[in-house]
Design a protein around this motif. Sequence first.
Motif, PDB file in Angstrom:
ATOM      1  N   ARG A 168      28.150  72.066 -87.143  1.00 22.47           N
ATOM      2  CA  ARG A 168      27.761  71.779 -88.534  1.00 22.47           C
ATOM      3  C   ARG A 168      26.754  70.647 -88.601  1.00 22.47           C
ATOM      4  NH1 ARG A 168      33.870  72.260 -91.128  1.00 22.47           N
ATOM      5  NH2 ARG A 168      33.767  74.488 -91.659  1.00 22.47           N
ATOM      6  N   ALA A 169      26.857  69.692 -87.678  1.00 23.68           N
ATOM      7  CA  ALA A 169      25.918  68.568 -87.665  1.00 23.68           C
ATOM      8  C   ALA A 169      24.535  68.980 -87.174  1.00 23.68           C
ATOM      9  CB  ALA A 169      26.460  67.441 -86.791  1.00 23.68           C
ATOM     10  N   HIS A 170      24.447  70.144 -86.483  1.00 21.26           N
ATOM     11  CA  HIS A 170      23.168  70.611 -85.941  1.00 21.26           C
ATOM     12  C   HIS A 170      22.793  71.986 -86.502  1.00 21.26           C
ATOM     13  CE1 HIS A 170      24.508  67.605 -82.969  1.00 21.26           C
ATOM     14  NE2 HIS A 170      23.235  67.450 -82.674  1.00 21.26           N
ATOM     15  N   ARG A 171      23.299  72.307 -87.666  1.00 25.44           N
ATOM     16  CA  ARG A 171      23.156  73.650 -88.229  1.00 25.44           C
ATOM     17  C   ARG A 171      21.701  73.995 -88.526  1.00 25.44           C
ATOM     18  NH1 ARG A 171      27.586  76.081 -92.060  1.00 25.44           N
ATOM     19  NH2 ARG A 171      26.929  78.268 -92.079  1.00 25.44           N
ATOM     20  N   ALA A 172      21.310  75.226 -88.163  1.00 18.45           N
ATOM     21  CA  ALA A 172      19.985  75.758 -88.481  1.00 18.45           C
ATOM     22  C   ALA A 172      20.112  76.698 -89.677  1.00 18.45           C
ATOM     23  CB  ALA A 172      19.411  76.500 -87.275  1.00 18.45           C
ATOM     24  N   SER A 173      18.972  77.125 -90.213  1.00 19.21           N
ATOM     25  CA  SER A 173      18.975  77.961 -91.420  1.00 19.21           C
ATOM     26  C   SER A 173      19.541  79.351 -91.176  1.00 19.21           C
ATOM     27  CB  SER A 173      17.548  78.082 -91.978  1.00 19.21           C
ATOM     28  OG  SER A 173      16.681  78.647 -91.000  1.00 19.21           O
ATOM     29  N   ASP A 174      19.597  79.797 -89.918  1.00 19.60           N
ATOM     30  CA  ASP A 174      20.067  81.152 -89.623  1.00 19.60           C
ATOM     31  C   ASP A 174      21.543  81.192 -89.224  1.00 19.60           C
ATOM     32  OD1 ASP A 174      19.928  79.947 -87.195  1.00 19.60           O
ATOM     33  OD2 ASP A 174      18.790  81.525 -86.194  1.00 19.60           O
ATOM     34  N   ASN A 175      22.315  80.134 -89.583  1.00 14.59           N
ATOM     35  CA  ASN A 175      23.749  80.095 -89.313  1.00 14.59           C
ATOM     36  C   ASN A 175      24.067  79.846 -87.842  1.00 14.59           C
ATOM     37  OD1 ASN A 175      26.537  80.285 -90.103  1.00 14.59           O
ATOM     38  ND2 ASN A 175      26.605  82.356 -89.268  1.00 14.59           N
ATOM     39  N   SER A 176      23.078  79.440 -87.074  1.00 16.54           N
ATOM     40  CA  SER A 176      23.307  79.073 -85.684  1.00 16.54           C
ATOM     41  C   SER A 176      23.188  77.557 -85.559  1.00 16.54           C
ATOM     42  CB  SER A 176      22.295  79.752 -84.758  1.00 16.54           C
ATOM     43  OG  SER A 176      20.995  79.234 -84.989  1.00 16.54           O
ATOM     44  N   ALA A 177      23.427  77.056 -84.362  1.00 18.76           N
ATOM     45  CA  ALA A 177      23.279  75.617 -84.115  1.00 18.76           C
ATOM     46  C   ALA A 177      22.927  75.404 -82.657  1.00 18.76           C
ATOM     47  CB  ALA A 177      24.553  74.864 -84.455  1.00 18.76           C
ATOM     48  N   GLN A 178      22.050  74.459 -82.410  1.00 23.26           N
ATOM     49  CA  GLN A 178      21.715  74.047 -81.051  1.00 23.26           C
ATOM     50  C   GLN A 178      22.114  72.585 -80.899  1.00 23.26           C
ATOM     51  OE1 GLN A 178      17.566  75.027 -80.268  1.00 23.26           O
ATOM     52  NE2 GLN A 178      18.197  77.021 -79.481  1.00 23.26           N
ATOM     53  N   ILE A 179      23.205  72.369 -80.173  1.00 21.96           N
ATOM     54  CA  ILE A 179      23.749  71.028 -79.995  1.00 21.96           C
ATOM     55  C   ILE A 179      23.075  70.406 -78.779  1.00 21.96           C
ATOM     56  CG2 ILE A 179      25.844  69.693 -79.629  1.00 21.96           C
ATOM     57  CD1 ILE A 179      27.378  72.172 -80.752  1.00 21.96           C
ATOM     58  N   THR A 180      22.220  69.407 -79.031  1.00 19.64           N
ATOM     59  CA  THR A 180      21.417  68.795 -77.980  1.00 19.64           C
ATOM     60  C   THR A 180      21.574  67.272 -78.036  1.00 19.64           C
ATOM     61  OG1 THR A 180      19.803  70.575 -78.241  1.00 19.64           O
ATOM     62  CG2 THR A 180      19.098  68.635 -77.008  1.00 19.64           C
ATOM     63  N   PRO A 181      21.819  66.633 -76.892  1.00 22.38           N
ATOM     64  CA  PRO A 181      22.144  67.257 -75.607  1.00 22.38           C
ATOM     65  C   PRO A 181      23.525  67.893 -75.644  1.00 22.38           C
ATOM     66  CG  PRO A 181      22.416  64.891 -75.462  1.00 22.38           C
ATOM     67  CD  PRO A 181      21.833  65.157 -76.815  1.00 22.38           C
ATOM     68  N   ALA A 182      23.755  68.849 -74.776  1.00 23.09           N
ATOM     69  CA  ALA A 182      25.041  69.539 -74.754  1.00 23.09           C
ATOM     70  C   ALA A 182      26.151  68.574 -74.360  1.00 23.09           C
ATOM     71  CB  ALA A 182      24.983  70.706 -73.775  1.00 23.09           C
ATOM     72  N   PRO A 183      27.283  68.602 -75.060  1.00 20.75           N
ATOM     73  CA  PRO A 183      28.404  67.742 -74.651  1.00 20.75           C
ATOM     74  C   PRO A 183      28.947  68.192 -73.304  1.00 20.75           C
ATOM     75  CG  PRO A 183      29.114  69.314 -76.325  1.00 20.75           C
ATOM     76  CD  PRO A 183      27.617  69.448 -76.218  1.00 20.75           C
ATOM     77  N   THR A 184      29.311  67.271 -72.469  1.00 20.82           N
ATOM     78  CA  THR A 184      29.895  67.624 -71.179  1.00 20.82           C
ATOM     79  C   THR A 184      31.341  68.066 -71.387  1.00 20.82           C
ATOM     80  OG1 THR A 184      30.733  65.393 -70.749  1.00 20.82           O
ATOM     81  CG2 THR A 184      28.464  65.878 -70.050  1.00 20.82           C
ATOM     82  N   HIS A 185      31.896  68.737 -70.383  1.00 23.78           N
ATOM     83  CA  HIS A 185      33.289  69.150 -70.470  1.00 23.78           C
ATOM     84  C   HIS A 185      34.201  67.920 -70.572  1.00 23.78           C
ATOM     85  CE1 HIS A 185      32.755  73.491 -68.771  1.00 23.78           C
ATOM     86  NE2 HIS A 185      31.789  73.142 -69.589  1.00 23.78           N
ATOM     87  N   ALA A 186      33.855  66.866 -69.852  1.00 26.09           N
ATOM     88  CA  ALA A 186      34.644  65.636 -69.912  1.00 26.09           C
ATOM     89  C   ALA A 186      34.586  65.022 -71.308  1.00 26.09           C
ATOM     90  CB  ALA A 186      34.143  64.638 -68.874  1.00 26.09           C
ATOM     91  N   ASP A 187      33.417  65.088 -71.944  1.00 26.83           N
ATOM     92  CA  ASP A 187      33.257  64.548 -73.288  1.00 26.83           C
ATOM     93  C   ASP A 187      34.109  65.326 -74.286  1.00 26.83           C
ATOM     94  OD1 ASP A 187      32.249  63.041 -75.405  1.00 26.83           O
ATOM     95  OD2 ASP A 187      30.594  64.421 -75.736  1.00 26.83           O
ATOM     96  N   LEU A 188      34.055  66.666 -74.222  1.00 27.34           N
ATOM     97  CA  LEU A 188      34.863  67.483 -75.130  1.00 27.34           C
ATOM     98  C   LEU A 188      36.355  67.262 -74.891  1.00 27.34           C
ATOM     99  CD1 LEU A 188      32.886  70.856 -75.221  1.00 27.34           C
ATOM    100  CD2 LEU A 188      33.211  69.239 -77.101  1.00 27.34           C
ATOM    101  N   ALA A 189      36.732  67.105 -73.640  1.00 32.97           N
ATOM    102  CA  ALA A 189      38.137  66.837 -73.338  1.00 32.97           C
ATOM    103  C   ALA A 189      38.575  65.503 -73.937  1.00 32.97           C
ATOM    104  CB  ALA A 189      38.356  66.837 -71.830  1.00 32.97           C
TER     105      ALA A 189
END
Length: 237
Positions: A168-189
């Motif tokens: 939602r913080a990186h939402r584009a007009s076409d209902n997609s999102a590109q989260i940059t930089p990608a969160p690492t697995h350790a970060d998401l954990a």
Amino acid sequence: MTEQPSGSVSVTALRQVRILSSLNDEQLAHLADQCTWSRYDGATEVLIQNTPCDQVYFVCNGRVSAKTFSGAGKEITFAELTSGDVFGELSALDGQPRSSFVVTVEESLLASLSAQAFNAFLDKHPQMMRSLMIELALRLRQADEKVFEFSTLSSGNRIHAELLRLARAHRASDNSAQITPAPTHADLASRTNTTRESVTRALNRLKKDGLIDTSRQCLTVHDINTLTILAQAAAQD
């Protein structure tokens, strides 16, 4: 490294900070003159948990992460702060030690102000105090949402909910999102109080279903609405 930007640059940098939005250019320039401006490399510790309060920080560019560690050494992320955010304000208000570590996620430009000057500025500009109250109310709502997720959702569903927040913080007009930089697995954990293995399993399932793609640089969510339905359905189970 510490630097002092020109007056116009510093005012522009501070204008994007939400709790300062009610201040005019003259007031912002006066505040900027009292700030110390520092540019930090990524993965640099800015604040140490349980140390005395002495500075409030405005994020003018970049990203920082507020986190703590359990007794067993497990990393737990409270929040990720980006341009426009502030941290250190709680300690400045109540005089208590800092509640978390703050580490830069990427190269960041921060303006710091002494706690004494911050409180004096709040006293002189009550409209700024109202903006701060609104910001703290938002954080409380976000914390309530996290408590609900930790209390009711499985580890996989908590990962879905966190991905939805990022999308939602990186939402584009076409209902997609590109989260940059990608969160690492350790970060998401760390964000979801799970393990890297749980993150890997959850992301692989989403990839298999065609909902996301990942690379070192970017995590792409192809359909935010579907991810929303997935997260909400889990919350209702």
